[in-house]
Scaffold this active site. Structure first.
Site, PDB file in Angstrom:
ATOM      1  CG  ASP A 207      -0.060  -0.096   2.562  1.00 51.26           C
ATOM      2  OD1 ASP A 207       1.069  -0.156   2.585  1.00 51.26           O
ATOM      3  OD2 ASP A 207      -0.844   0.307   3.646  1.00 51.26           O
ATOM      4  CB  CYS A 215      -2.097  -4.922   9.878  1.00 47.53           C
ATOM      5  SG  CYS A 215      -2.198  -5.236   8.103  1.00 47.53           S
ATOM      6  CG  LEU A 229       9.848  -7.522  12.473  1.00 50.35           C
ATOM      7  CD1 LEU A 229      10.550  -7.426  11.189  1.00 50.35           C
ATOM      8  CD2 LEU A 229      10.185  -9.144  13.080  1.00 50.35           C
TER       9      LEU A 229
HETATM   10  N1  SAH Z   1      -0.193  -0.439   5.970  1.00 46.36           N
HETATM   11  C1  SAH Z   1       0.072  -1.844   6.041  1.00 46.36           C
HETATM   12  C2  SAH Z   1       1.502  -2.151   5.784  1.00 46.36           C
HETATM   13  C3  SAH Z   1       1.815  -3.379   5.244  1.00 46.36           C
HETATM   14  S1  SAH Z   1       3.692  -3.642   5.004  1.00 46.36           S
HETATM   15  C4  SAH Z   1      -0.346  -2.322   7.620  1.00 46.36           C
HETATM   16  O1  SAH Z   1      -0.991  -1.553   8.005  1.00 46.36           O
HETATM   17  O2  SAH Z   1       0.479  -3.143   8.176  1.00 46.36           O
HETATM   18  C5  SAH Z   1       3.189  -5.645   5.053  1.00 46.36           C
HETATM   19  C6  SAH Z   1       3.214  -6.228   6.174  1.00 46.36           C
HETATM   20  O3  SAH Z   1       4.445  -6.449   6.571  1.00 46.36           O
HETATM   21  C7  SAH Z   1       2.507  -5.632   7.343  1.00 46.36           C
HETATM   22  O4  SAH Z   1       1.197  -5.851   7.250  1.00 46.36           O
HETATM   23  C8  SAH Z   1       3.075  -6.475   8.487  1.00 46.36           C
HETATM   24  O5  SAH Z   1       2.465  -7.594   8.680  1.00 46.36           O
HETATM   25  C9  SAH Z   1       4.715  -6.855   7.861  1.00 46.36           C
HETATM   26  N2  SAH Z   1       5.744  -5.817   8.369  1.00 46.36           N
HETATM   27  C10 SAH Z   1       6.187  -4.583   7.766  1.00 46.36           C
HETATM   28  N3  SAH Z   1       6.993  -4.013   8.650  1.00 46.36           N
HETATM   29  C11 SAH Z   1       7.101  -4.488   9.805  1.00 46.36           C
HETATM   30  C12 SAH Z   1       7.747  -4.382  11.232  1.00 46.36           C
HETATM   31  N4  SAH Z   1       8.804  -3.294  11.119  1.00 46.36           N
HETATM   32  N5  SAH Z   1       7.527  -5.022  12.022  1.00 46.36           N
HETATM   33  C13 SAH Z   1       6.375  -5.865  12.026  1.00 46.36           C
HETATM   34  N6  SAH Z   1       5.901  -6.414  10.819  1.00 46.36           N
HETATM   35  C14 SAH Z   1       5.953  -5.654   9.513  1.00 46.36           C
END
Ligand code: SAH
Length: 304
Positions: A207, A215, A229
């Site tokens: 997105d 999420c 993370l």
């Molecule tokens: N706008 C979305 C972003 C999608 S990125 C949201 O609301 O999460 C795709 C996915 O990667 C996320 O939904 C998440 O599950 C994971 N993700 C990305 N960066 C992350 C981080 N720093 N820590 C944990 N999960 C992460």
């Protein structure tokens, strides 16, 4: 007696003596040699007679071993997959939640399918492959994978595609006991380790950071625990700490293998997103890996 005769007699005697001593000397090894040869021949004969049987038994043993391995994987509820010798299946379950079809434009669906492919191939190559599930698989993603990508995903091993959402998985015996954790960069909680008794959900959405908290809010509304993370504990980021789906999975693979978050982040996050390590600013080998990873990311096409 002429000189010659004497010499001859002497030499004859000496010669015959020599022969007799030589004979005794030679004779023994000859007998040994032929005994050895006999033994060898017998062995060879026996082998010729029994080799077919021996090979058959060896094949049967290998077959039993394979069945036992498959049974073990079934008991561990790990979807059957042909593993390489250096691979150990991990008990960690990872769900990629694809319930966001209506939130993406077509180009992002293309990126999502590339990221999923990347997740699958990374998992196949990983020393500790996780158990992968794609839930809410449908809409334009399913259509693209079925048509343009020629249903290749149907032949993928070690990954399950489900039309239902992840709550359906909770009904399954291999999921019942375990708690879901929705991974999201927007969470106030941080994970310090991966736990085989938890099921990790990654949001299957591309997105370009349009939907902050998407999420997070979804998980909260379903009373699912969330976590990010531990990036900020180890490294500085040039931009927001939101990673792609395949980067998150690859970091998980790396952590399972080396149990070191800093190295895991450095090995996976492309350098343009990542200025330097917080712990130590020394340039280390990881930066060489970064170059390779960076190139790989560029090569694979649009993943973000
Ligand atoms: N706008 C979305 C972003 C999608 S990125 C949201 O609301 O999460 C795709 C996915 O990667 C996320 O939904 C998440 O599950 C994971 N993700 C990305 N960066 C992350 C981080 N720093 N820590 C944990 N999960 C992460």
């Amino acid at each position: 007696m002429s000189d010659f005769e004497v010499k001859d007699e002497k030499s004859c005697k000496t010669f015959s003596d020599r022969i007799s001593t030589q004979e005794t000397k030679i004779e023994e090894p000859t007998i040994n040699f032929s005994k050895k040869m006999m033994k060898k021949k017998l062995k060879q004969k026996k082998w010729e007679e029994t080799k077919a049987e021996w090979r058959k038994r060896k094949k049967e043993k290998a077959k039993i071993k394979k069945i036992e391995k498959r049974k073990k994987l079934e008991e561990m509820k790990i979807p059957f997959t042909k593993l390489k010798k250096n691979q150990t299946p991990s008990n960690i379950k990872v769900i990629i939640d694809c319930e966001f079809d209506d939130k993406m434009v077509d180009k992002e669906i293309v990126s999502l399918s590339s990221q999923l492919t990347r997740c699958y191939s990374d998992n196949r190559r990983s020393s500790f492959p996780v158990q992968l599930y794609v839930t809410s698989f449908g809409g334009r993603l399913e259509e693209r994978m079925r048509t343009i990508l020629k249903n290749q995903h149907m032949a993928w091993q070690g990954i399950e595609f489900l039309g239902e959402n992840y709550t359906a998985l909770h009904e399954r015996s291999d999921f019942k006991e375990n708690e879901f954790i929705y991974l999201t960069a927007d969470s106030e909680n941080t994970i310090n380790e991966l736990d085989k008794n938890k099921i990790y959900i990654i949001g299957g959405i591309v997105d370009k950071n349009r939907y902050k908290n998407l999420c997070l809010n979804k998980a909260k509304s379903q009373n699912i625990w969330t976590a990010k993370l531990p990036i900020e504990n180890y490294i500085e980021m040039a931009s927001r700490k939101v990673l792609t789906i395949n980067q998150v999975l690859e970091i998980m693979h790396q952590w399972i293998e080396i149990r070191d978050w800093e190295k895991a982040f450095l090995n996976v996050i492309p350098p343009r997103k990542l200025p330097q390590s917080k712990k130590a600013n020394k340039p280390d080998q990881s930066f060489e890996n970064l170059e390779i990873n960076h190139l790989e990311y560029e090569d694979i096409g649009d993943l973000s």
